[in-house]
Scaffold this motif. Structure first.
Motif, PDB file in Angstrom:
ATOM      1  N   UNK A  56      -4.445   5.121   0.904  1.00 61.22           N
ATOM      2  CA  UNK A  56      -3.983   3.789   1.308  1.00 61.22           C
ATOM      3  C   UNK A  56      -5.138   2.791   1.330  1.00 61.22           C
ATOM      4  N   UNK A  57      -6.311   3.200   1.788  1.00 64.31           N
ATOM      5  CA  UNK A  57      -7.473   2.309   1.812  1.00 64.31           C
ATOM      6  C   UNK A  57      -7.897   1.943   0.392  1.00 64.31           C
ATOM      7  N   UNK A  58      -7.899   2.929  -0.496  1.00 63.82           N
ATOM      8  CA  UNK A  58      -8.319   2.704  -1.882  1.00 63.82           C
ATOM      9  C   UNK A  58      -7.401   1.720  -2.604  1.00 63.82           C
ATOM     10  N   UNK A  59      -6.117   1.731  -2.273  1.00 61.15           N
ATOM     11  CA  UNK A  59      -5.135   0.890  -2.956  1.00 61.15           C
ATOM     12  C   UNK A  59      -4.640  -0.276  -2.100  1.00 61.15           C
ATOM     13  N   UNK A 110      -5.634  16.742   5.362  1.00 57.94           N
ATOM     14  CA  UNK A 110      -4.602  16.243   4.451  1.00 57.94           C
ATOM     15  C   UNK A 110      -4.195  14.817   4.829  1.00 57.94           C
ATOM     16  N   UNK A 111      -4.025  14.555   6.123  1.00 60.62           N
ATOM     17  CA  UNK A 111      -3.696  13.200   6.583  1.00 60.62           C
ATOM     18  C   UNK A 111      -4.834  12.234   6.267  1.00 60.62           C
ATOM     19  N   UNK A 143       2.010   3.655 -12.464  1.00 60.46           N
ATOM     20  CA  UNK A 143       1.893   5.093 -12.702  1.00 60.46           C
ATOM     21  C   UNK A 143       0.512   5.605 -12.308  1.00 60.46           C
ATOM     22  N   UNK A 144      -0.515   4.813 -12.565  1.00 66.64           N
ATOM     23  CA  UNK A 144      -1.876   5.221 -12.198  1.00 66.64           C
ATOM     24  C   UNK A 144      -2.023   5.300 -10.682  1.00 66.64           C
ATOM     25  N   UNK A 145      -1.480   4.314  -9.969  1.00 70.02           N
ATOM     26  CA  UNK A 145      -1.537   4.324  -8.505  1.00 70.02           C
ATOM     27  C   UNK A 145      -0.760   5.522  -7.970  1.00 70.02           C
ATOM     28  N   UNK A 169       1.706  -4.012  -0.626  1.00 65.67           N
ATOM     29  CA  UNK A 169       2.181  -5.149   0.152  1.00 65.67           C
ATOM     30  C   UNK A 169       2.881  -4.722   1.436  1.00 65.67           C
ATOM     31  N   UNK A 170       3.364  -3.488   1.461  1.00 66.28           N
ATOM     32  CA  UNK A 170       4.015  -2.959   2.664  1.00 66.28           C
ATOM     33  C   UNK A 170       4.169  -1.455   2.483  1.00 66.28           C
TER      34      UNK A 170
END
Length: 112
Positions: free
Chosen positions: A36-39, A28-29, A94-96, A44-45
């Motif tokens: 996070x890698x995909x986005x 799950x982690x 919303x997609x993210x 920005x933080x």
């Protein structure tokens, strides 16, 4: 546009996470890490917040300021982390947020 995604953990989600065996919890982690890698280009933080019981609240609504331990609201849901994103518009936000693999609630707020 800039938005903050507030990741909201429910009591059930927290209980389910605690009851997972180590291998399932790590998977799950790992999903969260992949999100996070995909986005990464849009984030920005971000940060994971310590548990709600570690919070201190300052109430300024009349009279003397009141400092209390714990989260500022009573409830069965707590914000457990956040990510600031920069995207074209609310639809992209919303997609993210819609692809978030962990907590079952994501609140999206624009940032001035």
């Amino acid at each position: 546009m800039k938005y903050v995604l507030l990741f909201v953990e429910t009591e059930r989600f927290a209980r389910d996470l605690r009851s997972m065996d180590e291998e399932t919890r790590q998977a799950a982690y790992d999903e969260v890490g992949r999100w996070f890698a995909e986005h990464a280009a849009k984030i920005t933080h971000h940060a994971h917040l310590r548990p709600a019981h570690t919070a201190t609240t300052l109430r300024l609504d009349g009279g003397e300021p009141l400092v209390t331990d714990g989260p500022f609201v009573e409830g069965k849901e707590v914000v457990s982390g956040y990510a600031e994103i920069e995207v074209a518009d609310l639809d992209e936000a919303l997609a993210v947020a819609g692809s978030w693999p962990a907590c079952p609630v994501v609140e999206i707020r624009p940032i001035d």
